[in-house]
Design a protein around this motif. Structure first.
Motif, PDB file in Angstrom:
ATOM      1  N   ASN A  89      -6.722  16.088 -41.525  1.00 44.30           N
ATOM      2  CA  ASN A  89      -6.699  14.641 -41.395  1.00 44.30           C
ATOM      3  C   ASN A  89      -6.032  14.250 -40.077  1.00 44.30           C
ATOM      4  O   ASN A  89      -5.332  15.038 -39.450  1.00 44.30           O
ATOM      5  CB  ASN A  89      -5.952  14.015 -42.576  1.00 44.30           C
ATOM      6  CG  ASN A  89      -6.754  14.067 -43.858  1.00 44.30           C
ATOM      7  OD1 ASN A  89      -7.857  13.541 -43.939  1.00 44.30           O
ATOM      8  ND2 ASN A  89      -6.200  14.721 -44.870  1.00 44.30           N
ATOM      9  N   LYS A  90      -6.225  13.007 -39.688  1.00 47.93           N
ATOM     10  CA  LYS A  90      -5.698  12.528 -38.418  1.00 47.93           C
ATOM     11  C   LYS A  90      -4.176  12.464 -38.445  1.00 47.93           C
ATOM     12  O   LYS A  90      -3.579  12.221 -39.501  1.00 47.93           O
ATOM     13  CB  LYS A  90      -6.284  11.153 -38.115  1.00 47.93           C
ATOM     14  CG  LYS A  90      -7.798  11.164 -37.909  1.00 47.93           C
ATOM     15  CD  LYS A  90      -8.323   9.761 -37.599  1.00 47.93           C
ATOM     16  CE  LYS A  90      -9.826   9.788 -37.357  1.00 47.93           C
ATOM     17  NZ  LYS A  90     -10.363   8.438 -37.053  1.00 47.93           N
ATOM     18  N   PRO A  91      -3.533  12.656 -37.282  1.00 47.50           N
ATOM     19  CA  PRO A  91      -2.066  12.608 -37.204  1.00 47.50           C
ATOM     20  C   PRO A  91      -1.474  11.307 -37.728  1.00 47.50           C
ATOM     21  O   PRO A  91      -0.359  11.315 -38.243  1.00 47.50           O
ATOM     22  CB  PRO A  91      -1.796  12.785 -35.702  1.00 47.50           C
ATOM     23  CG  PRO A  91      -2.956  13.585 -35.213  1.00 47.50           C
ATOM     24  CD  PRO A  91      -4.130  13.068 -35.986  1.00 47.50           C
ATOM     25  N   VAL A  92      -2.191  10.167 -37.584  1.00 49.63           N
ATOM     26  CA  VAL A  92      -1.660   8.906 -38.086  1.00 49.63           C
ATOM     27  C   VAL A  92      -1.431   8.976 -39.587  1.00 49.63           C
ATOM     28  O   VAL A  92      -0.584   8.264 -40.129  1.00 49.63           O
ATOM     29  CB  VAL A  92      -2.605   7.729 -37.739  1.00 49.63           C
ATOM     30  CG1 VAL A  92      -3.904   7.817 -38.544  1.00 49.63           C
ATOM     31  CG2 VAL A  92      -1.919   6.384 -37.978  1.00 49.63           C
ATOM     32  N   LEU A  93      -2.150   9.868 -40.256  1.00 52.38           N
ATOM     33  CA  LEU A  93      -1.986  10.061 -41.694  1.00 52.38           C
ATOM     34  C   LEU A  93      -0.993  11.172 -42.011  1.00 52.38           C
ATOM     35  O   LEU A  93      -0.136  11.014 -42.882  1.00 52.38           O
ATOM     36  CB  LEU A  93      -3.339  10.388 -42.335  1.00 52.38           C
ATOM     37  CG  LEU A  93      -4.450   9.348 -42.165  1.00 52.38           C
ATOM     38  CD1 LEU A  93      -5.772   9.897 -42.694  1.00 52.38           C
ATOM     39  CD2 LEU A  93      -4.089   8.053 -42.890  1.00 52.38           C
ATOM     40  N   THR A  94      -1.103  12.279 -41.311  1.00 45.05           N
ATOM     41  CA  THR A  94      -0.306  13.452 -41.654  1.00 45.05           C
ATOM     42  C   THR A  94       1.069  13.488 -40.995  1.00 45.05           C
ATOM     43  O   THR A  94       2.002  14.097 -41.526  1.00 45.05           O
ATOM     44  CB  THR A  94      -1.061  14.733 -41.257  1.00 45.05           C
ATOM     45  OG1 THR A  94      -1.286  14.725 -39.835  1.00 45.05           O
ATOM     46  CG2 THR A  94      -2.404  14.814 -41.974  1.00 45.05           C
ATOM     47  N   LYS A  95       1.211  12.850 -39.808  1.00 46.23           N
ATOM     48  CA  LYS A  95       2.464  12.924 -39.060  1.00 46.23           C
ATOM     49  C   LYS A  95       2.975  11.534 -38.687  1.00 46.23           C
ATOM     50  O   LYS A  95       3.578  11.338 -37.632  1.00 46.23           O
ATOM     51  CB  LYS A  95       2.263  13.763 -37.799  1.00 46.23           C
ATOM     52  CG  LYS A  95       1.849  15.203 -38.087  1.00 46.23           C
ATOM     53  CD  LYS A  95       1.663  15.994 -36.799  1.00 46.23           C
ATOM     54  CE  LYS A  95       1.237  17.422 -37.100  1.00 46.23           C
ATOM     55  NZ  LYS A  95       1.038  18.221 -35.855  1.00 46.23           N
ATOM     56  N   ASN A  96       2.751  10.587 -39.552  1.00 50.48           N
ATOM     57  CA  ASN A  96       3.153   9.214 -39.261  1.00 50.48           C
ATOM     58  C   ASN A  96       4.677   9.103 -39.128  1.00 50.48           C
ATOM     59  O   ASN A  96       5.412   9.715 -39.921  1.00 50.48           O
ATOM     60  CB  ASN A  96       2.663   8.284 -40.375  1.00 50.48           C
ATOM     61  CG  ASN A  96       2.622   6.839 -39.944  1.00 50.48           C
ATOM     62  OD1 ASN A  96       3.660   6.180 -39.839  1.00 50.48           O
ATOM     63  ND2 ASN A  96       1.428   6.334 -39.693  1.00 50.48           N
ATOM     64  N   PRO A  97       5.177   8.341 -38.164  1.00 48.90           N
ATOM     65  CA  PRO A  97       6.629   8.190 -37.971  1.00 48.90           C
ATOM     66  C   PRO A  97       7.374   7.656 -39.185  1.00 48.90           C
ATOM     67  O   PRO A  97       8.574   7.894 -39.323  1.00 48.90           O
ATOM     68  CB  PRO A  97       6.723   7.202 -36.800  1.00 48.90           C
ATOM     69  CG  PRO A  97       5.453   7.382 -36.049  1.00 48.90           C
ATOM     70  CD  PRO A  97       4.407   7.653 -37.096  1.00 48.90           C
ATOM     71  N   ILE A  98       6.674   6.954 -40.080  1.00 52.15           N
ATOM     72  CA  ILE A  98       7.354   6.396 -41.251  1.00 52.15           C
ATOM     73  C   ILE A  98       7.936   7.497 -42.129  1.00 52.15           C
ATOM     74  O   ILE A  98       8.927   7.300 -42.836  1.00 52.15           O
ATOM     75  CB  ILE A  98       6.380   5.511 -42.087  1.00 52.15           C
ATOM     76  CG1 ILE A  98       7.146   4.662 -43.102  1.00 52.15           C
ATOM     77  CG2 ILE A  98       5.332   6.352 -42.781  1.00 52.15           C
ATOM     78  CD1 ILE A  98       7.992   3.570 -42.498  1.00 52.15           C
ATOM     79  N   TYR A  99       7.353   8.710 -42.053  1.00 49.89           N
ATOM     80  CA  TYR A  99       7.826   9.823 -42.880  1.00 49.89           C
ATOM     81  C   TYR A  99       9.222  10.308 -42.488  1.00 49.89           C
ATOM     82  O   TYR A  99       9.886  10.984 -43.273  1.00 49.89           O
ATOM     83  CB  TYR A  99       6.855  11.004 -42.798  1.00 49.89           C
ATOM     84  CG  TYR A  99       5.452  10.723 -43.288  1.00 49.89           C
ATOM     85  CD1 TYR A  99       5.212   9.929 -44.400  1.00 49.89           C
ATOM     86  CD2 TYR A  99       4.351  11.282 -42.633  1.00 49.89           C
ATOM     87  CE1 TYR A  99       3.919   9.681 -44.845  1.00 49.89           C
ATOM     88  CE2 TYR A  99       3.055  11.046 -43.068  1.00 49.89           C
ATOM     89  CZ  TYR A  99       2.847  10.245 -44.176  1.00 49.89           C
ATOM     90  OH  TYR A  99       1.563  10.006 -44.606  1.00 49.89           O
ATOM     91  N   LYS A 100       9.653   9.984 -41.279  1.00 49.28           N
ATOM     92  CA  LYS A 100      10.929  10.502 -40.780  1.00 49.28           C
ATOM     93  C   LYS A 100      12.063   9.476 -40.834  1.00 49.28           C
ATOM     94  O   LYS A 100      13.115   9.682 -40.228  1.00 49.28           O
ATOM     95  CB  LYS A 100      10.754  10.985 -39.343  1.00 49.28           C
ATOM     96  CG  LYS A 100       9.766  12.138 -39.194  1.00 49.28           C
ATOM     97  CD  LYS A 100       9.662  12.595 -37.752  1.00 49.28           C
ATOM     98  CE  LYS A 100       8.681  13.751 -37.595  1.00 49.28           C
ATOM     99  NZ  LYS A 100       8.582  14.204 -36.197  1.00 49.28           N
ATOM    100  N   THR A 101      11.867   8.397 -41.567  1.00 55.78           N
ATOM    101  CA  THR A 101      12.857   7.314 -41.563  1.00 55.78           C
ATOM    102  C   THR A 101      13.942   7.453 -42.631  1.00 55.78           C
ATOM    103  O   THR A 101      14.874   6.652 -42.674  1.00 55.78           O
ATOM    104  CB  THR A 101      12.165   5.956 -41.730  1.00 55.78           C
ATOM    105  OG1 THR A 101      11.387   5.974 -42.940  1.00 55.78           O
ATOM    106  CG2 THR A 101      11.260   5.659 -40.545  1.00 55.78           C
TER     107      THR A 101
END
Length: 270
Positions: A31-43
């Motif tokens: 899947n696209k990085p916007v889905l798999t590596k979205n910055p929201i995951y690191k908050t």
């Protein structure tokens, strides 16, 4: 307070209606990085730990509106800082209530079978004030439904919600609903993140949350677009076991990082 209803209606996007541990299986697709590596995951974990529920006594429409407005305020306070921390522009969703099916939502008329929906076109959450909602608006099932729709708003603001100008999901294969399930299960997990963060402040019991986990997550009728629905496992929202798994995962983890449905095996998003 009455025993929570066990039939959870996790409201889907209007477009979809109109147009334990889950078993591991095949690997997740690329899947696209916007889905798999979205910055929201690191908050990290939500910082909001207190949400005050207005008392519900008379069961009137006005009282129900006050209750949902208060919960929505808590959702804004919980997610707003995290979206800004991740580098996104935060805006509050619009919120409307309706008492009639077919009411315009921006993504078509309000559909039969849904308690609430989020339209990404106008960033609006719409909740149906049906008689059972007015009777008991503080039922935790309804807080879950509202938090689930807010989860779609988070997806919209972070670029994860793929939709066209009519608000319909964008699918590479119209008959492959796995991306829809990954989207819906993530929204359910986001709902769990919020509820887990404020649960203790609500004076709610573990028994009440357990009742949500045991709930039945009903399917929508997708025959209009040629999709044959399963009777016991929702093709658009996932099996009962998987919905419960993601809800509990969010509730326990209390962070968006707990909800990356785009990198797990297909078995966890059936």
């Amino acid at each position: 307070m009455r025993t929570p209803r066990l039939a959870i209606i996790a409201g889907a996007l209007a477009s979809v209606v109109l147009a334990g541990t889950a078993p591991a299986a095949a690997a997740a697709p690329a899947n696209k990085p916007v889905l798999t590596k979205n910055p929201i995951y690191k908050t990290g974990r939500l910082a909001l730990k207190t949400c005050e529920e207005p008392p519900v006594q008379s069961g009137t429409e006005d009282e129900a509106r006050v209750y949902f407005d208060a919960v929505l305020d808590c959702l804004n306070k919980a997610w707003g800082p995290k979206l800004k921390q991740a580098g996104f522009t935060f805006s509050k969703p619009k919120f409307r209530v309706t008492t009639k099916l077919g009411t315009p939502t921006g993504c078509g008329g309000f559909p039969e079978g849904a308690q609430a929906l989020y339209c990404p076109v106008n960033k609006t959450m719409t909740l149906l004030l049906s008689p059972n909602v007015v009777e008991e608006p503080s039922d935790p099932v309804l807080m879950l439904v509202l938090a689930h729709e807010y989860g779609h708003h988070v997806q919209k603001l972070t670029g994860m919600l793929r939709h066209n100008k009519r608000g319909e999901y964008v699918l590479d294969n119209p008959r492959d609903l796995e991306p829809v399930r990954r989207t819906e299960l993530q929204a359910e997990c986001y709902a769990g993140v919020f509820m887990g963060s404020v649960w203790d402040s609500l004076g709610r019991s573990q028994k009440e949350f357990d009742s949500l986990l045991r709930g039945s997550h009903n399917a929508f009728d997708l025959s209009a677009i040629g999709v044959k629905t399963r009777s016991s496992a929702d093709q658009t929202h996932g099996t009962d076991a998987n919905v419960s798994w993601w809800l509990k995962r969010g509730f326990t983890g209390k962070s968006a990082g707990s909800c990356n449905t785009w990198v797990v095996s297909k078995g966890k998003v059936r």
